[in-house]
Design a protein around this motif. Structure first.
Motif, PDB file in Angstrom:
ATOM      1  N   LEU A  33       0.824  -1.212   0.000  1.00 25.71           N
ATOM      2  CA  LEU A  33       0.000   0.000   0.000  1.00 25.71           C
ATOM      3  C   LEU A  33       0.860   1.265   0.000  1.00 25.71           C
ATOM      4  O   LEU A  33       0.571   2.223  -0.735  1.00 25.71           O
ATOM      5  N   ASN A  34       1.900   1.275   0.795  1.00 20.15           N
ATOM      6  CA  ASN A  34       2.792   2.445   0.830  1.00 20.15           C
ATOM      7  C   ASN A  34       3.469   2.674  -0.518  1.00 20.15           C
ATOM      8  O   ASN A  34       3.624   3.805  -0.974  1.00 20.15           O
ATOM      9  N   GLN A  35       3.876   1.583  -1.139  1.00 18.94           N
ATOM     10  CA  GLN A  35       4.544   1.665  -2.428  1.00 18.94           C
ATOM     11  C   GLN A  35       3.667   2.328  -3.479  1.00 18.94           C
ATOM     12  O   GLN A  35       4.152   3.063  -4.340  1.00 18.94           O
ATOM     13  N   HIS A  36       2.361   2.086  -3.383  1.00 19.60           N
ATOM     14  CA  HIS A  36       1.436   2.613  -4.390  1.00 19.60           C
ATOM     15  C   HIS A  36       0.651   3.829  -3.886  1.00 19.60           C
ATOM     16  O   HIS A  36      -0.318   4.249  -4.530  1.00 19.60           O
ATOM     17  N   GLY A  37       1.051   4.367  -2.741  1.00 21.02           N
ATOM     18  CA  GLY A  37       0.405   5.570  -2.216  1.00 21.02           C
ATOM     19  C   GLY A  37      -1.040   5.364  -1.813  1.00 21.02           C
ATOM     20  O   GLY A  37      -1.862   6.276  -1.935  1.00 21.02           O
ATOM     21  N   LEU A  38      -1.358   4.172  -1.318  1.00 20.87           N
ATOM     22  CA  LEU A  38      -2.723   3.827  -0.946  1.00 20.87           C
ATOM     23  C   LEU A  38      -2.854   3.620   0.558  1.00 20.87           C
ATOM     24  O   LEU A  38      -1.888   3.257   1.228  1.00 20.87           O
ATOM     25  N   SER A  39      -4.053   3.844   1.064  1.00 18.70           N
ATOM     26  CA  SER A  39      -4.353   3.527   2.459  1.00 18.70           C
ATOM     27  C   SER A  39      -5.312   2.342   2.489  1.00 18.70           C
ATOM     28  O   SER A  39      -5.981   2.045   1.495  1.00 18.70           O
ATOM     29  N   GLY A  40      -5.379   1.676   3.618  1.00 19.45           N
ATOM     30  CA  GLY A  40      -6.266   0.529   3.740  1.00 19.45           C
ATOM     31  C   GLY A  40      -6.818   0.415   5.149  1.00 19.45           C
ATOM     32  O   GLY A  40      -6.259   0.975   6.101  1.00 19.45           O
ATOM     33  N   LEU A  41      -7.915  -0.306   5.256  1.00 18.87           N
ATOM     34  CA  LEU A  41      -8.525  -0.581   6.552  1.00 18.87           C
ATOM     35  C   LEU A  41      -8.807  -2.064   6.648  1.00 18.87           C
ATOM     36  O   LEU A  41      -9.531  -2.625   5.814  1.00 18.87           O
ATOM     37  N   ALA A  42      -8.225  -2.711   7.661  1.00 17.80           N
ATOM     38  CA  ALA A  42      -8.496  -4.130   7.892  1.00 17.80           C
ATOM     39  C   ALA A  42      -9.844  -4.275   8.596  1.00 17.80           C
ATOM     40  O   ALA A  42     -10.100  -3.609   9.601  1.00 17.80           O
ATOM     41  N   ILE A  43     -10.703  -5.127   8.058  1.00 19.60           N
ATOM     42  CA  ILE A  43     -12.022  -5.343   8.636  1.00 19.60           C
ATOM     43  C   ILE A  43     -12.053  -6.614   9.468  1.00 19.60           C
ATOM     44  O   ILE A  43     -12.670  -6.660  10.537  1.00 19.60           O
ATOM     45  N   THR A  44     -11.402  -7.648   8.977  1.00 21.10           N
ATOM     46  CA  THR A  44     -11.312  -8.896   9.736  1.00 21.10           C
ATOM     47  C   THR A  44      -9.843  -9.253   9.936  1.00 21.10           C
ATOM     48  O   THR A  44      -8.945  -8.638   9.372  1.00 21.10           O
ATOM     49  N   GLY A  45      -9.617 -10.282  10.759  1.00 25.54           N
ATOM     50  CA  GLY A  45      -8.264 -10.677  11.096  1.00 25.54           C
ATOM     51  C   GLY A  45      -7.803  -9.987  12.366  1.00 25.54           C
ATOM     52  O   GLY A  45      -8.516  -9.153  12.932  1.00 25.54           O
ATOM     53  N   SER A  46      -6.618 -10.335  12.808  1.00 26.93           N
ATOM     54  CA  SER A  46      -6.044  -9.741  14.009  1.00 26.93           C
ATOM     55  C   SER A  46      -4.847  -8.876  13.600  1.00 26.93           C
ATOM     56  O   SER A  46      -3.841  -9.391  13.096  1.00 26.93           O
ATOM     57  N   TRP A  47      -4.978  -7.564  13.810  1.00 28.34           N
ATOM     58  CA  TRP A  47      -3.963  -6.622  13.378  1.00 28.34           C
ATOM     59  C   TRP A  47      -3.554  -5.731  14.543  1.00 28.34           C
ATOM     60  O   TRP A  47      -4.394  -5.309  15.326  1.00 28.34           O
ATOM     61  N   ALA A  48      -2.263  -5.442  14.641  1.00 28.92           N
ATOM     62  CA  ALA A  48      -1.803  -4.520  15.686  1.00 28.92           C
ATOM     63  C   ALA A  48      -2.430  -3.157  15.487  1.00 28.92           C
ATOM     64  O   ALA A  48      -2.771  -2.455  16.444  1.00 28.92           O
ATOM     65  N   ASN A  49      -2.602  -2.780  14.218  1.00 32.75           N
ATOM     66  CA  ASN A  49      -3.252  -1.514  13.865  1.00 32.75           C
ATOM     67  C   ASN A  49      -4.035  -1.746  12.574  1.00 32.75           C
ATOM     68  O   ASN A  49      -3.441  -2.101  11.553  1.00 32.75           O
TER      69      ASN A  49
END
Length: 352
Positions: free
Chosen positions: A306-322
């Motif tokens: 995402l950083n490489q392509h200048g994009l942001s994202g939001l995780a909806i499922t799974g276990s993420w630190a952020n």
């Protein structure tokens, strides 16, 4: 519990704990998986005036419960709140900022939220917005809470406007020779005046179109669309098609669901990068949102991608630190708001 008792309980939890994370239906575990403040009991419709096309409900009210109530009066929430069958609540829908396929024509959750009451990090009950469809004076707290991920406070009460539900819906699938052809057709439709309710692109080459309105007119409108594109399509089961879209049942369960805001102009370029990776994905809302399945074992790679392509994202499922991934903007503004509403950092998103 009474309304005041709900408020008091939440205030007590906020004041007694160093960190607070509300959790409701559990439909978006990446956002509330470690939640320590259950909102399931903070549920129920407080006011509903079909003539005024508004309702007010507690934040823990299941979306499906509200949809059933509105349907009895021929009304609905046009932005198609996702994950209703999975237990999504009104508060979780607002906090996540998630809207369904209907956002394409009618706008997202932020366009239907009129008023909000929430409890700040210092335990204060804050009121913003209005219970009627008009401009309200003061700071626009309702808009601020949409997509806030619970950083600014624990929502207690929400007021929405609703619309009359169309008499009939029909859904058409049109297949093209290539992804590029399907994408160009999507852009062409988006620039037209054909008034589609939903427009989705399913790689490698399928468009889904939804039309709503008077029963006798819907089929004729689909014929017009096919003439406009010079392609014939296939009628699908409307209810099943959009339920699968809103519940993300098309995504592999062992993967995390990722929402990536996008501009339609970037769809073709991004697809060239993603296509060799063979990921389950869907370009939603006319190409303004990409929903992507990402293997839970490759989380670090997603952030880099995402950083490489200048994009942001939001995780909806799974276990993420952020759950906030990739390029993030507006951080200075967020910090200023947090300094007022949560100076002690009780509602921090990131796990420790």
């Amino acid at each position: 519990m009474t309304y005041n008792e709900h408020v008091q309980r939440i205030q007590d939890v906020i004041r007694s704990k160093p960190r607070v994370r509300p959790t409701g239906g559990g439909s978006k575990p990446a956002l509330s998986g470690w939640g320590n403040l259950t909102m399931n009991e903070v549920s129920g419709v407080l006011e509903y005036n079909p003539q005024e096309y508004t309702f007010t409900a507690l934040a823990g009210t299941p979306v499906k419960e509200v949809q059933n109530l509105l349907a009895k009066h021929g009304q609905y929430l046009p932005f198609d709140p996702p994950l209703a069958y999975a237990g999504a609540t009104l508060g979780g829908t607002v906090a996540s900022g998630l809207s369904g396929p209907g956002r394409y024509r009618f706008g997202g959750v932020r366009d239907f939220l009129l008023g909000v009451k929430f409890i700040s990090g210092e335990g204060q009950l804050v009121t913003g917005g209005s219970k009627v469809v008009k401009n309200a004076a003061g700071f626009d707290f309702p808009k601020l809470m949409v997509g806030s991920l619970g950083q600014f406070g624990v929502m207690v009460e929400l007021t929405f406007k609703v619309f009359p539900r169309p008499e009939a819906y029909e859904t058409l699938a049109i297949d093209f020779a290539t992804f590029d052809e399907a994408n160009k057709a999507m852009q062409k439709l988006a620039m037209s005046n054909l008034e589609l309710s939903c427009l989705e692109l399913l790689p490698p080459n399928r468009l889904l179109l939804r039309v709503g309105g008077l029963k006798e007119a819907v089929r004729k409108r689909l014929e017009t669309i096919q003439e406009f594109l010079g392609k014939e399509g296939e009628l699908l089961n409307d209810e099943q098609t959009w339920r699968e879209a809103g519940e993300f049942s098309w995504l592999p369960r062992e993967h995390s669901r990722i929402k990536i805001p996008l501009s339609p102009a970037k769809v073709a370029t991004l697809e060239k990068v993603l296509e060799p990776m063979n990921l389950a994905k869907r370009y939603s809302v006319g190409g303004n949102v990409l929903y992507l399945a990402w293997a839970n074992s490759e989380k670090e790679q997603l952030g880099k991608f995402l950083n490489q392509h200048g994009l942001s994202g939001l995780a909806i499922t799974g276990s993420w630190a952020n759950p906030l991934l990739g390029k993030q903007t507006g951080q200075a503004f967020t910090k200023r708001i947090l300094s007022v509403l949560d100076p002690q950092g009780k509602f921090r998103i990131q796990k420790e």
